[in-house]
Design a protein around this motif. Structure first.
Motif, mmCIF file in Angstrom:
data_model
loop_
_atom_site.group_PDB
_atom_site.id
_atom_site.type_symbol
_atom_site.label_atom_id
_atom_site.label_comp_id
_atom_site.label_asym_id
_atom_site.label_seq_id
_atom_site.Cartn_x
_atom_site.Cartn_y
_atom_site.Cartn_z
ATOM 1 N N SER A 107 0.840 -1.188 0.000
ATOM 2 C CA SER A 107 0.000 0.000 0.000
ATOM 3 C C SER A 107 0.872 1.232 0.000
ATOM 4 C CB SER A 107 -0.904 0.006 1.235
ATOM 5 O OG SER A 107 -1.745 -1.125 1.252
ATOM 6 N N THR A 108 0.455 2.245 -0.744
ATOM 7 C CA THR A 108 1.158 3.521 -0.758
ATOM 8 C C THR A 108 0.436 4.493 0.151
ATOM 9 O OG1 THR A 108 -0.170 4.381 -2.588
ATOM 10 C CG2 THR A 108 1.797 3.076 -3.158
ATOM 11 N N ASP A 111 -2.944 5.096 -1.089
ATOM 12 C CA ASP A 111 -3.854 3.998 -0.766
ATOM 13 C C ASP A 111 -4.444 4.196 0.627
ATOM 14 O OD1 ASP A 111 -3.352 2.725 -3.179
ATOM 15 O OD2 ASP A 111 -1.708 1.532 -2.353
ATOM 16 N N LEU A 112 -3.609 4.580 1.571
ATOM 17 C CA LEU A 112 -4.071 4.741 2.943
ATOM 18 C C LEU A 112 -5.028 5.915 3.074
ATOM 19 C CD1 LEU A 112 -0.781 4.050 4.959
ATOM 20 C CD2 LEU A 112 -2.680 2.479 4.480
ATOM 21 N N ALA A 114 -7.089 6.924 0.709
ATOM 22 C CA ALA A 114 -8.348 6.430 0.144
ATOM 23 C C ALA A 114 -9.021 5.450 1.097
ATOM 24 C CB ALA A 114 -8.086 5.770 -1.213
ATOM 25 N N ALA A 115 -8.217 4.589 1.739
ATOM 26 C CA ALA A 115 -8.770 3.613 2.679
ATOM 27 C C ALA A 115 -9.421 4.316 3.864
ATOM 28 C CB ALA A 115 -7.672 2.667 3.160
ATOM 29 N N GLY A 266 -4.528 -1.376 3.603
ATOM 30 C CA GLY A 266 -4.548 -0.312 2.616
ATOM 31 C C GLY A 266 -5.674 -0.415 1.616
ATOM 32 N N ARG A 267 -6.394 -1.536 1.612
ATOM 33 C CA ARG A 267 -7.556 -1.693 0.726
ATOM 34 C C ARG A 267 -8.860 -1.371 1.455
ATOM 35 N NH1 ARG A 267 -3.944 -5.665 0.094
ATOM 36 N NH2 ARG A 267 -4.998 -7.073 1.541
#
Length: 308
Positions: A107-108, A111-112, A114-115, A266-267
């Motif tokens: 995860s970038t 990503d975090l 957005a999560a 991260g998803r």
């Protein structure tokens, strides 16, 4: 033996007062429970904490022992009189409602971000009031029928339960069931409340080193997100009375009031239910937190829902 830790999670100096909680809901800390099991020898180095056999003086040998003696595991409820629970065994995890397929990549930072945006829509503050006293913690929605997972020690005292969503609305919640053995409880609010169910991570896909977010209401500060990684899996920790049970260890900051909130990857998938922290005597969070693995929590929650 470690002494009682007063006001776990309170900053040094004047008592912290949350701007979002009523006086009877203010964080009051949590009681210490048995010492975190730490192996005295092994791959981490000599038992005396030195770099090798050359340094064997009495002072260096005593220092790490004093550190270990002062480290305890405490539940992270912000309520008075919270009771820690230990994890119970399970064979097959329940199918996660609305779970999305877990990817294999890392995860970038984007990503975090957005999560966090996705997850906050399904995380609530849990507030319990009874007889002039109160407790507070966190929880998250797991299906479209209004079921909310939290920790048993947040609601064990009984009383009127309300949950507060991201938009600040207070919703009355009903206790569906609780399991002290796993420290899991399930609440229910009326559907159509604007809360979004969170997907649960697939069993066996969480990896050490994977970035995670702890989401909840530490010290009554709702909608708080802290970042870290999965530090270890299947960490045997005695979270309450009974045998040691496996937990997800993380360095994401967890404090009183985070109890029952989700630990997510991260998803935006839940990998655990935040439950306890390790603390050195006289201190708060030291970067070692523990979460009930999501497959265990989901299995227990589905059983409570079926019986409730």
């Amino acid at each position: 033996m470690p002494s009682t830790i007063p006001g776990l999670g309170e900053p040094r100096g004047p008592r912290f007062v949350s701007p979002t909680l009523a006086p009877d809901e203010q964080p009051t800390g949590a009681p210490p429970v048995p010492v975190l099991p730490v192996a005295p020898t092994g791959a981490d180095g000599p038992a005396d904490g030195s770099d090798g056999p050359a340094d064997r003086s009495a002072a260096p040998a005593r220092w790490p022992r004093l550190l270990l003696a002062g480290m305890t595991v405490v539940v992270v409820s912000a309520g008075a009189g919270g009771v820690a629970g230990h994890l119970a065994g399970g064979d097959e995890p329940a199918v996660a409602p609305g779970a999305a397929p877990a990817g294999a990549g890392g995860s970038t930072g984007a990503d975090l971000v957005a999560a966090a945006d996705r997850v906050l829509a399904g995380v609530v503050s849990v507030r319990v009031s009874t007889g002039g006293r109160g407790a507070s913690g966190s929880g998250f929605l797991i299906d479209d029928r209004g079921h909310v997972v939290t920790n048993n020690h947040v609601v064990a005292g009984g009383g009127t339960i309300q949950v507060v969503g991201r938009d600040g609305r207070r919703l009355t919640a009903r206790l569906v069931g609780r399991d002290p053995g796993t420290d899991i409880a399930v609440l229910r609010v009326d559907p159509g409340n604007g809360l979004r169910p969170l997907p649960l991570a697939s069993a066996g896909r969480t990896r050490v080193g994977e970035p995670v977010l702890a989401v909840g209401s530490p010290l009554g500060l709702s909608g708080t997100v802290t970042a870290g990684i999965v530090s270890a899996l299947d960490r045997p920790v005695r979270l309450g009375g009974g045998a040691r049970q496996p937990a997800v260890q993380t360095d994401a900051s967890i404090n009183p009031g985070n109890s029952g909130g989700p630990l997510v990857n991260g998803r935006g998938e839940v990998v655990g239910v935040n439950t306890a922290i390790a603390t050195l005597e006289g201190s708060g969070n030291i970067g070692i937190g523990f979460a009930i693995p999501v497959e265990r929590a989901a299995q227990v929650a589905q059983g409570l829902i079926a019986r409730g």
